[in-house]
Design a protein around this motif. Sequence first.
Motif, short mmCIF file in Angstrom:
data_model
loop_
_atom_site.label_atom_id
_atom_site.label_comp_id
_atom_site.label_asym_id
_atom_site.label_seq_id
_atom_site.Cartn_x
_atom_site.Cartn_y
_atom_site.Cartn_z
N ARG A 225 12.13 41.05 73.22
CA ARG A 225 10.80 40.81 73.80
C ARG A 225 9.86 40.15 72.79
N LEU A 226 9.98 40.55 71.54
CA LEU A 226 9.13 39.92 70.52
C LEU A 226 9.55 38.47 70.28
N GLN A 228 10.71 36.59 72.51
CA GLN A 228 10.15 35.89 73.66
C GLN A 228 8.67 35.54 73.39
N TYR A 229 8.00 36.50 72.80
CA TYR A 229 6.59 36.30 72.47
C TYR A 229 6.43 35.16 71.46
N THR A 231 8.46 32.72 71.08
CA THR A 231 8.69 31.46 71.81
C THR A 231 7.41 31.02 72.51
N GLY A 232 6.71 31.99 73.07
CA GLY A 232 5.43 31.68 73.73
C GLY A 232 4.41 31.13 72.75
N LEU A 233 4.38 31.69 71.55
CA LEU A 233 3.45 31.19 70.53
C LEU A 233 3.81 29.77 70.13
N HIS A 235 5.22 27.67 72.05
CA HIS A 235 4.79 26.82 73.17
C HIS A 235 3.29 26.55 73.10
N LEU A 236 2.57 27.58 72.69
CA LEU A 236 1.12 27.43 72.53
C LEU A 236 0.81 26.40 71.44
N LEU B 57 7.44 49.86 72.88
CA LEU B 57 6.63 48.68 72.63
C LEU B 57 6.04 48.34 73.99
N ASN B 100 9.02 44.76 80.30
CA ASN B 100 8.80 43.34 80.57
C ASN B 100 8.42 42.58 79.30
N GLY B 101 8.96 41.39 79.18
CA GLY B 101 8.56 40.51 78.10
C GLY B 101 7.34 39.69 78.52
N VAL B 102 6.86 38.87 77.61
CA VAL B 102 5.70 38.03 77.88
C VAL B 102 6.18 36.58 77.98
N SER B 103 5.97 35.99 79.12
CA SER B 103 6.40 34.60 79.29
C SER B 103 5.42 33.66 78.60
N SER B 104 5.86 32.41 78.44
CA SER B 104 4.97 31.42 77.81
C SER B 104 3.70 31.24 78.63
N LEU B 107 1.40 34.13 77.95
CA LEU B 107 0.77 34.01 76.64
C LEU B 107 -0.38 33.00 76.68
N PHE B 203 0.62 44.07 72.18
CA PHE B 203 1.68 45.07 72.33
C PHE B 203 1.25 46.34 71.60
#
Lengths: 443, 572
Positions: A225-226, A228-229, A231-233, A235-236, B57, B100-104, B107, B203
């Motif tokens: 999950r982290l 994934q986070y 990856t989101g950063l 993307h940001l 988490l 659940n994870g956080v999608s782009s 975010l 988180f």
Amino acid sequence: MNELTRRRVLRGMLNGSAVTVGLPLLDCFLNGNGNALADGTPMPIRFGTWFWGQGHSKNVFVPKQAGQHYELPEELQSLKDIKQHINVLTNLTAYRDTAFFCHYTGWVVARTGIAPQTGALPLAESIDTTIANQLGRTTRYKTLSVTATGDVRDIISYESPTTPNAPEFSPVNFYTRMFGPDFQDPNAPTFSPSPTVMVRKSALSGVMDKIKGLETKVGAADKVRLDQYFTGLRHLENQFDQQLTKPEPRPACVMPAAMKDMDTGSDSTLVAQRHAMMTDLLAMAVACDQTRIFNMVYSYGFSNTTKAGYDKPHHTCTHEEPKDDKLGYQPNASWFVRRAMESWAHYVKAFAAIKEGDGTLLDNCLIMANSDVSEARVHSIEEMAAFTAGKMGGKFKTGLHIPCGGAKITNLGLTALQSFGFDMKTWGQKSNETDKTVSELLV
Amino acid sequence: MRLAFSKSVFLSCAIVAGGLLAGCTGPASQSAAVKSDTAVVAKAGAEPDAQGTPKHLRALTQEQYLNTLAYVFGPDVQIEPHFPPSQRTDGLLALGTSRNGVSSAQLELYQKAAVGVAQLVTNPSRRKFLLTCKPASDTAADAACASTFFTRVGRLIHRRPLTPAELSEYVDEAGKSANQLHDFYKGLAVSIEAMLISPDVLFVLETSERDPAKAGGERLDAFSFATRLSLFLWNAAPDDELLRAAEKGDLQNPKGRLTQVNRMLASPRLEKGVRAFFDDMFAFDAFAALSKDAVAYPAFTGVTAADAREETLRVVVDQLITKQADYRDLFTTRETFISPRLAAIYKLPAPPAWTRYTFPDDSPRAGILTHVSFLATHAHPVRSSPTMRGKALRELLLCQPVPPPPPNVDFSALENPTSPFKTTRDRVNFHLKNPVCAGCHRITDPMGLALENFDGVGGFRDSEKGQQIDASGSFDGKPFTGAVGLGKALHGNPALTACLVKRAYSYGSGSAATNDDKPLLDYYDGRFGAESYKLPSLLRTIAMSGAFARVAVPKAQAAGDAATPAATKVHE
């Protein structure tokens, strides 16, 4: 034609008509053949999906003839204007493997290649994510997911098994996200990077560093999950880079006029209106190269679309309405499918209506459409139907009905993945694993 | 993944806590609480040796994020971030936040929200209230002032004091940005934005320490416990006082913990916490997409739906917090609140605004099951549904899952043009003739049929298609008539309170209760009963229990946790 007039023309298009608009193509943007940008960069290829719930009525949906010269049956009549842009695929099979989840297993297999083990989460990322991870890194949004149902819970796209891509469900929110203050008009004559974005990007690297510290403190599942986070950063960060770089001109891109939000509700007329508004925004977002990967949900597996004056929403109707012996199908259930097909036609037309180079935006797209079941009354995941639309830059044929003879529905996904350049011999798992493509689709 | 623990090695913290409580001297009210606790323990027994829950988490929900910002920056720092909800897991959205994870895309929403908050906080009209210092120059960095700001705010947002390195990062980044943008406040805003999208802010990472009460045991450390407690009771991050208690070590001893728990239970912020819990337990997220057929139910609009949700939550707060009533009375009380829109459904004179109302003794309405909220969300867009209502009652209120229908059942006989079924009861009873359907419909329908006097939006009716409605029903073999009878039957059923207990523990701990937790849940329920089923008492019992802070370490804490959610055996 000056820019203001051009905008007016497009605004007219966005208000619902679906004719091809002959935009003045600025020669300096394109090469001599009109099939690439002036610097030789090919037109981008995009991947899109469309989803409708509750399948179809076999005897009025499946064309009698195969190949190019087929007649559209009753339930597909609204596709006559887009017949040349699409392929109809019939008799595809999804395998349940272990457990079966009505209105869920079928589409999860089609989109992830794997039958789900629970009714809550798929076991793999969805195909749009796989493609987006390769194609979506250069655009403002890696993917865009939208639903016409008005319900944020109608999720069709997953970044990972535990990370759903919640869809945009409000036209106004979607408009603001696409064309609000952060939108950079790719055709604007001037460009000046924002100093605030520059410092924002610098501050982001400090945020990214924090992930490393956290990852040492969590178990394997939370580490995913982290990641994934992170990856989101990234993307940001990519979004900030986009904002700091002068965008490539996109002649077809014209910022649509702001819109009002609409009522919530699942009446089929409202759903169609919401679908049209969001489709038009989505198509323009793609034309403006805000994303190259996109998903639309017209109705969900447990579709609660209603018909004025009829006491059952679509899902309930499929289970409670008797088959008409003379017609051979459930009349009201079929009515709902026909409304879905009208919106599918609108979706395809919206992309076909935007001129890009010497063709249309649709020509540079591959759109894949599917449902959760074939016959909803008994939740069948055999004899499922699917569509493709667009030529994918010349790689795909269109205008065909392809009876698939019970082949795996994952064949379609593998065809798409290989066409997008994935070096993948197989796709899917267990009974749904396939090494075959739908070769009839390919040029 | 099934979690297995060696129960015998854990000493019950409750026994320790109980012993210390008996000996503590505190204010009069605490002494009274201790006396009362002794009596309750005598009646309900001591806390069993329970496994505790894994460290999680958890992603902050939108409400938790907003509630926290409102505390830190004031209620007028308002934004609409549109964070997507987590996916409902084992009956609760709250449990989805641990999976659940956080999608782009999500975010990106966090980032937009952060920009909005930072702009509001540094806005010229607010900065004089929200910043306790003034920079030497508005157009350049001021490390001292930024440091003052981030020391205070960073501690509340991170739910713990910042380390010197963290503080220095925020201050340095703000300074660098201020110098580049020639604006102290813009520089500060950039650092605020970065803080608000930090993974350790969005988180909640639970961390543990050795449990001195048990060799080899682990418990949440003070700051993790403070956050778990605060999310449980207030649906927000800890306030300054709770963090101070954590810093001083007070939360790790029963007396100090009780002081904080009692303070939080007495706070007005409890209302938001209780609303959030029941909104989740009652699955009121369904209201976001609830719509009814405008032809069949012209009086039901989006405003009606929002008011229906609000009515039930008002009654929950009024009964369970303000009046400290018995939880079971929620299902029999005639007291409610109505709005102008709801009055149209209830066929009452419209009040000018929200107002208290008591249904008369001979009214067919009593309890929250007769609210528009429950009746409308568990019905079709155009008609009622005894099956949906019975299923919701079983699953949401009694924690008894109803299996889905078999995949290939043909219900079309119900709609055959020559169908003899005139009323909903006739149609529903048809299910009982088919053995494939009867098993589950016998569980749901007899309860749902007792609500047949209410149509698809909760309006009263006494006939359907010219036929007098028969609202008789039964619940686990006990017959009754109508919604009032159903409410009384529920009131007397032990599964009602057992379910609330299970949900509250799962919600607070972030873990679905398992079969191994049954003795613990029975203990909570026993104390709940001994304390007249008062909600604050239950919340206190859970918050003070050893199990609530105890960390269970799975035997195989390894990969695949998220990939095999179905394998978790859940006690239902």
